[in-house]
Design an enzyme around this catalytic site. Sequence first.
Site, mmCIF file in Angstrom:
data_model
loop_
_atom_site.group_PDB
_atom_site.id
_atom_site.type_symbol
_atom_site.label_atom_id
_atom_site.label_comp_id
_atom_site.label_asym_id
_atom_site.label_seq_id
_atom_site.Cartn_x
_atom_site.Cartn_y
_atom_site.Cartn_z
ATOM 1 N N SER A 261 0.844 -1.095 0.216
ATOM 2 C CA SER A 261 0.057 0.106 -0.293
ATOM 3 C C SER A 261 1.235 1.684 0.267
ATOM 4 O O SER A 261 0.530 2.248 -0.302
ATOM 5 C CB SER A 261 -0.938 -0.190 1.190
ATOM 6 N N ASP B 69 -4.536 7.745 8.585
ATOM 7 C CA ASP B 69 -5.209 7.330 9.139
ATOM 8 C C ASP B 69 -4.601 5.851 9.507
ATOM 9 O O ASP B 69 -3.275 6.843 10.094
ATOM 10 C CB ASP B 69 -5.157 5.814 7.448
ATOM 11 N N HIS C 5 -0.586 4.878 7.195
ATOM 12 C CA HIS C 5 -0.326 4.723 6.161
ATOM 13 C C HIS C 5 0.362 7.064 7.018
ATOM 14 O O HIS C 5 -0.790 7.109 7.322
ATOM 15 C CB HIS C 5 -0.951 5.244 5.318
#
Length: 367
Positions: A51, A342, A345
């Site tokens: 990610s 978040d 991240h």
Amino acid sequence: MDAVNRFCLEIALVLIIVMSNRSFFCCGASVNAENGMKKPVVPALIIFGDSTVDPGNNNNILTVIKSNFPPYGRDFYDKKPTGRFSNGKIVTDYIASDLNIKDLLPAYLDPTTRNQDLITGVSFASAGTGYDNLTATILSVIPLWQQVEYFKVYQKKLRGLVGEENATHILSEAIYGISMGSNDWVNNYFVNPIRMEQYTVQQYQNFLIEIASNFIQEIYSLGARRIACIGIPPLGCLPSERTLRGGLYQHGCIDEFNEASQGFNQKLISLVENMKKELVGVKIAYGDIYSILLDIIQHPHIYGFDEVGDGCCGTGLIEVAILCNIRTPFTCINASEYVFWDSFHPTQNVNKIIAHDLLRRKLGDLL
């Protein structure tokens, strides 16, 4: 035309002729003086990973590990959620821009990705994946071996677009980035009794490094010659891990997780050094993101941040992916004040700092 004007005109013409036949190097980028357009430092950027470097491949697979909905992308162009796990850009966008390749690095599986995008590079990364195939299976995302298969198809497409000779040049001169490993620990090893029974922390580090070694050798056999191996961050300092591992009230970093990160990174550094000796003609470098992110976390005000313990989205403690959505209450007003977007991240501003740090201090040997 009087003599003075004629003299000035002749000088101007001389300068134009001289400058049109030379380039100059400015801020790490080759700049064509004739048209003022910066030339790419390398022809393409090709990325494998999770990610941290997925610009939206997961939008096109059946998984809950997605971020193609608000408030993700809140500070992106047109406030558009693209599948990037950020309020805006991710690290590879900044690297592609800093190398003058393009403004954004697209996802390979994005149906809007154009032929021109393929020529200058794409990302095959999938949020939630890792070196360990079991990690990808747990979260129903794209495993590393499948990213390699996509890369093989990409090569065929590239040859069809630019011809064999040009494709070979692009593939050999491109920078290849590998950024994964975090999910192997936080979404697999430390929550999976099967893996913990099979391996000690050190043994699991060795297991992952062996997979990384095989992967590097495979993409080398497919033409990669400039390879960046990115380490993993201080996992024990992520808001989600602080919360889930008992740090909700004291909110301190989890030493066990940080030690696992450091041990893995040290072994990745050793692997890079070995590959320099074993692979003929390769340029390979280790990209340290642990140190810069830890420094930001420990000294946020130096970097212009106010909040480091919680993410911007919701309470900032556990919200990530589908838990960070448009109905999530309490999402912060100004993400630029936060280190984390978040619970897992970094924000766009932190991604920019990490990208510039990688290029300035870690990956210069590849250029």
